[in-house]
Structure formats: C-alpha cells, structure tokens
Design a protein around this motif. Structure first.
Motif, short mmCIF file in Angstrom:
data_model
loop_
_atom_site.label_atom_id
_atom_site.label_comp_id
_atom_site.label_asym_id
_atom_site.label_seq_id
_atom_site.Cartn_x
_atom_site.Cartn_y
_atom_site.Cartn_z
N LEU A 19 0.89 -1.20 0.05
CA LEU A 19 -0.06 0.01 -0.14
C LEU A 19 0.98 1.20 -0.02
CD1 LEU A 19 -1.26 -2.39 2.22
CD2 LEU A 19 -3.21 -0.56 1.94
N ALA A 20 0.73 2.16 -1.05
CA ALA A 20 1.51 3.33 -0.83
C ALA A 20 0.34 4.48 -1.01
CB ALA A 20 2.18 3.38 -2.28
N ALA A 21 0.56 5.48 -0.26
CA ALA A 21 -0.39 6.85 -0.02
C ALA A 21 0.12 7.66 -1.49
CB ALA A 21 -0.09 7.47 1.07
N VAL A 22 -1.06 8.12 -1.92
CA VAL A 22 -1.21 9.40 -3.02
C VAL A 22 -2.20 10.44 -2.67
CG1 VAL A 22 -0.31 7.46 -4.82
CG2 VAL A 22 -2.68 7.85 -4.40
N GLY A 23 -2.01 11.17 -3.38
CA GLY A 23 -2.90 12.47 -3.35
C GLY A 23 -2.76 12.99 -2.05
N SER A 24 -4.28 13.41 -1.75
CA SER A 24 -4.43 13.85 -0.27
C SER A 24 -4.07 12.97 0.70
CB SER A 24 -6.05 14.32 -0.21
OG SER A 24 -6.82 13.11 -0.31
N VAL A 25 -3.97 11.74 0.66
CA VAL A 25 -3.72 10.75 1.96
C VAL A 25 -2.19 11.04 2.22
CG1 VAL A 25 -3.39 8.47 2.70
CG2 VAL A 25 -5.48 9.12 1.72
N LYS A 26 -1.47 11.26 1.12
CA LYS A 26 -0.09 11.47 1.19
C LYS A 26 0.44 12.88 1.78
CE LYS A 26 4.25 11.25 -1.29
NZ LYS A 26 4.89 10.80 -2.72
N GLU A 27 -0.67 13.84 1.30
CA GLU A 27 -0.31 15.01 1.96
C GLU A 27 -0.50 15.14 3.32
OE1 GLU A 27 -2.88 17.78 -0.26
OE2 GLU A 27 -1.65 17.34 -2.52
N ALA A 28 -1.78 14.45 3.90
CA ALA A 28 -1.98 14.30 5.10
C ALA A 28 -0.87 13.74 6.03
CB ALA A 28 -3.51 13.60 5.25
N ILE A 29 -0.48 12.60 5.59
CA ILE A 29 0.81 11.74 6.11
C ILE A 29 1.82 12.92 6.37
CG2 ILE A 29 2.66 10.03 5.79
CD1 ILE A 29 0.07 8.33 4.73
N ALA A 30 2.38 13.51 5.18
CA ALA A 30 3.40 14.39 5.29
C ALA A 30 3.14 15.45 6.34
CB ALA A 30 3.66 15.05 3.78
N ALA A 31 2.01 16.14 6.34
CA ALA A 31 1.62 17.29 7.14
C ALA A 31 1.86 16.60 8.64
CB ALA A 31 0.09 17.62 7.15
N SER A 60 0.47 -14.03 9.39
CA SER A 60 0.69 -12.83 8.71
C SER A 60 1.34 -11.96 9.42
CB SER A 60 -0.71 -12.34 8.58
OG SER A 60 -1.23 -11.60 9.45
N SER A 61 2.14 -11.12 8.83
CA SER A 61 2.88 -9.76 9.24
C SER A 61 2.78 -8.44 8.61
CB SER A 61 4.28 -10.41 9.22
OG SER A 61 5.21 -9.02 9.62
N VAL A 62 2.23 -7.53 9.08
CA VAL A 62 2.15 -6.11 8.49
C VAL A 62 3.13 -5.31 8.90
CG1 VAL A 62 0.62 -4.37 8.09
CG2 VAL A 62 -0.44 -6.42 8.49
N SER A 63 3.98 -4.58 8.04
CA SER A 63 5.21 -3.95 8.49
C SER A 63 4.76 -2.48 9.19
CB SER A 63 5.87 -3.47 7.19
OG SER A 63 4.92 -2.47 6.51
N GLU A 64 5.69 -2.04 9.79
CA GLU A 64 5.13 -0.61 10.28
C GLU A 64 4.89 0.35 9.21
OE1 GLU A 64 8.30 0.83 12.94
OE2 GLU A 64 8.58 -0.88 14.03
N GLY A 65 4.11 1.37 9.47
CA GLY A 65 3.75 2.29 8.53
C GLY A 65 2.63 2.85 8.73
N THR A 66 1.83 3.38 7.91
CA THR A 66 0.68 4.43 7.93
C THR A 66 -0.71 3.65 7.73
OG1 THR A 66 1.71 6.24 7.84
CG2 THR A 66 -0.33 6.77 7.59
N LEU A 67 -0.69 2.89 6.81
CA LEU A 67 -1.87 2.48 6.03
C LEU A 67 -2.26 0.89 6.47
CD1 LEU A 67 -1.38 3.52 2.49
CD2 LEU A 67 -2.84 4.65 4.22
#
Length: 186
Positions: A19-31, A60-67
């Motif tokens: 999963l990779a953030a784009v658009g407004s989700v990526k902007e929210a993460i950057a903020a 199962s294993s989910v990496s550290e991250g935001t999504l």
C-alpha cells in the motif's frame, strides 16, 4: 493472493499487499511529519482435510507504516488476511506493526456447520504511522476464540457465534459477545 489445492487433501496459500499513499492521503501523512507513505503485508496459510474436518494454520505480518492492509471502504474494519478473526479483523490483524497467527477447524455434523478458531495478535510499537493506527506507541498481545454453529431451517440460514477476545488493546481490555445471524438467500 495465490491459493492451491495439493494432493492428499493439503492446501497452501500466500498473500502479499503493498500500500502506498498518494494524493490527499500522502499530503495528510506529510503534514503529520510521519513521512512513512507505504505499508507491506504478507500472509501464508496451510490447510488439511481429514475425516470431514477442515484444518487451517496461518501467519501474517504487517510492516510498520501508516496504512492498514484493510478495506478502506469499511474504514479499515475488514481485511482478507488469513489471520483475521471476527473481532480482530481489519481493526487488529491488518494494522501496521502487527504479527499474527491463527488456527481453525470446521466440520459438518448432523446437519450443523461447526467452527472453532484461535487467533493470536502481537501489536508492536509503530512510531511511523497514524492513519488507521491504533497501536502507535503501544505494544500489546491479544488473542481471540471464535466458536460457531450454523444450520438451515426451512429457507432461513441461522448461525450463532460465541466470541471471546482477550487484551484487545493496550488497556488490557477483554470482551465477549454472542452473535446470532439469520438470513434468507434470494
């Protein structure tokens, strides 16, 4: 996702999600100054059928991250990961920084569908994320037992569940539930 049935009633499966953030989700993460725009998730499962009983073991294993590795349309509440339980679905099994495993057994007996599963969830510290993330700086281990019995009465499908979840958050809270679902196929 790839699932295969092998000889001698054995099955195997593998899942991977990026999963990779784009658009407004990526902007929210950057903020948020988090700057972690991606999450990886993988899962494996082995199944075996013997004497009418279907057995499964999954990890199962989910990496550290935001999504979360979950369905965004359900606000992250649902996931297809093999280790998802009824309560520990997208809200725990699919969260970033969570490793989990699950054992399950299902069978048919005298007109009833019987099921039992045990899932274990290890939520690790995840300082990199904030979105869908209920484990940011907290660590905890949770477990869930799900028991089910279902049958068909005339045209009505009836399933009853007993759910028992231990330590489902960093506050070490437990919860139990009984759920009964009746449905008609049309």
């Amino acid at each position: 996702q790839a699932d295969a049935k092998l000889p001698m009633n054995i099955g195997v499966g593998a899942q991977y999600a990026y999963l990779a953030a784009v658009g407004s989700v990526k902007e929210a993460i950057a903020a948020s100054a988090t700057n972690d725009y991606k999450t990886d998730a993988y899962a494996v499962q082995a199944t075996y059928s013997i004497a009418g009983v279907d057995l499964a073991a999954a990890y199962s294993s989910v990496s550290e991250g935001t999504l979360a590795a979950a369905n965004v349309a359900t606000a992250g509440k649902k996931t297809k990961l093999y280790t998802a339980s009824i309560l520990a679905d997208g809200t725990l099994a699919a969260l970033p920084g969570v490793n989990s495993w699950k054992l399950s057994a299902n069978t048919k007996l005298a007109g009833f569908d019987l099921g039992a599963s045990y899932g274990h969830y290890d939520a690790k510290e995840n300082e990199k994320g904030f979105l869908f993330n209920r484990t940011a700086s907290q660590t905890f281990k949770s477990s869930e037992i799900d028991l089910s019995v279902g049958t068909k009465i005339d045209e009505v499908n009836v399933v009853a569940y007993y759910l028992n979840q231990q330590d489902f958050n960093a506050g070490k809270q437990d919860r139990q539930a009984v759920r009964v679902v009746a449905s008609i196929n049309f």
